[in-house]
Scaffold this active site. Structure first.
Site, PDB file in Angstrom:
ATOM      1  CE  LYS A 127      -2.314   3.473   2.051  1.00 46.03           C
ATOM      2  NZ  LYS A 127      -1.807   4.551   2.896  1.00 46.03           N
ATOM      3  CG  ASP A 146      -6.799   2.911   1.712  1.00 46.40           C
ATOM      4  OD1 ASP A 146      -7.968   2.534   1.536  1.00 46.40           O
ATOM      5  OD2 ASP A 146      -6.385   4.005   1.308  1.00 46.40           O
TER       6      ASP A 146
END
Length: 221
Positions: A127, A146
């Site tokens: 991420k 996320d």
DNA sequence: ATCCCGAGGG
DNA sequence: CCCTCTGGAT
């Protein structure tokens, strides 16, 4: 109930991106990002916190330790003290200092513009690496998944239920069904949408622009 | 009380 | 797979 084809998912996912793009337009990164190093540190600090909270501490942080070389020599305790208003400040301080040390030792003081290398840095997963590559270097080879992107992908059933708690697999699912041109916009636009409408606790389905194509829509009343 | 713009470790 | 780290927001 026959399983939905990838083509059907793709059509829905593209429509989602088109609508959110029309609604929000190009969304900027709200974190300060003067250079890839500062961006990396800011993203590292942003877990479980808002960008506003991060932006409050980064000026103090970079005033004391402006570069990878400087931060590599910082004491973890001093960094922790500076970022204490953020969640997880101890582990974040440790990761920031150790990442800076590795950037100096292994990458000549430059944040690597490469996914495989980025995820070797302490505190950096896919991420964070996706955001750094994307915003810092303009390289789009993945989607930063996320908690918002993950939640929305699953509410829209673009990723199987079995991947609900595995954002890495959700990312692979999205990469498979979404054409590359949409990848870059997903993170910021879906997050903005997630905060405004499709929040974790009480999604505002009655005012949601995607309600007609969402399998999880709940009818008001 | 409960959840969050995650990642590391058990 | 699960847990932990943490302060702030709601």
């Amino acid at each position: 109930m026959p399983r939905e084809t990838n083509a059907a998912k793709r059509e829905r996912a593209v429509e989602v991106c088109e609508r959110l793009n029309r609604r929000y337009g190009p969304v900027e990164c709200f974190l300060d990002h003067e250079n890839p190093f500062r961006l990396l540190i800011a993203v590292l600090l942003s877990a479980q916190t808002t960008d506003a909270q991060v932006n409050k501490v980064t000026p103090k942080l970079f005033a004391q330790w402006p570069t990878p070389e400087a931060m590599a020599g910082a004491s973890v305790a001093d960094v922790a003290d500076t970022i204490k208003s953020l969640g997880f400040y101890k582990s974040k301080a440790k990761h920031a200092v150790e990442a800076a040390q590795m950037i100096v030792a292994d990458y000549g003081g430059e944040v690597p513009a490469d996914m495989k290398e980025l995820v070797k840095l302490p505190g950096v997963g896919r991420k964070t690496a996706n955001i750094v590559l994307n915003v810092g270097y303009g390289i789009v080879e993945g989607i930063a998944v996320d908690t918002h992107v993950n939640r929305i992908a699953h509410r829209l059933m673009l990723s199987p239920k079995t991947h609900a708690k595995e954002p890495l697999k959700t990312e692979q699912d999205l990469l498979k069904i979404l054409p590359h041109e949409y990848w870059e916009s997903v993170n910021h636009q879906w997050i903005t949408f997630g905060r405004e409408i499709c929040d974790a606790r009480k999604p505002k389905c009655d005012e949601c622009p995607l309600a007609d194509l969402c399998p999880s829509v709940r009818v008001a009343g």
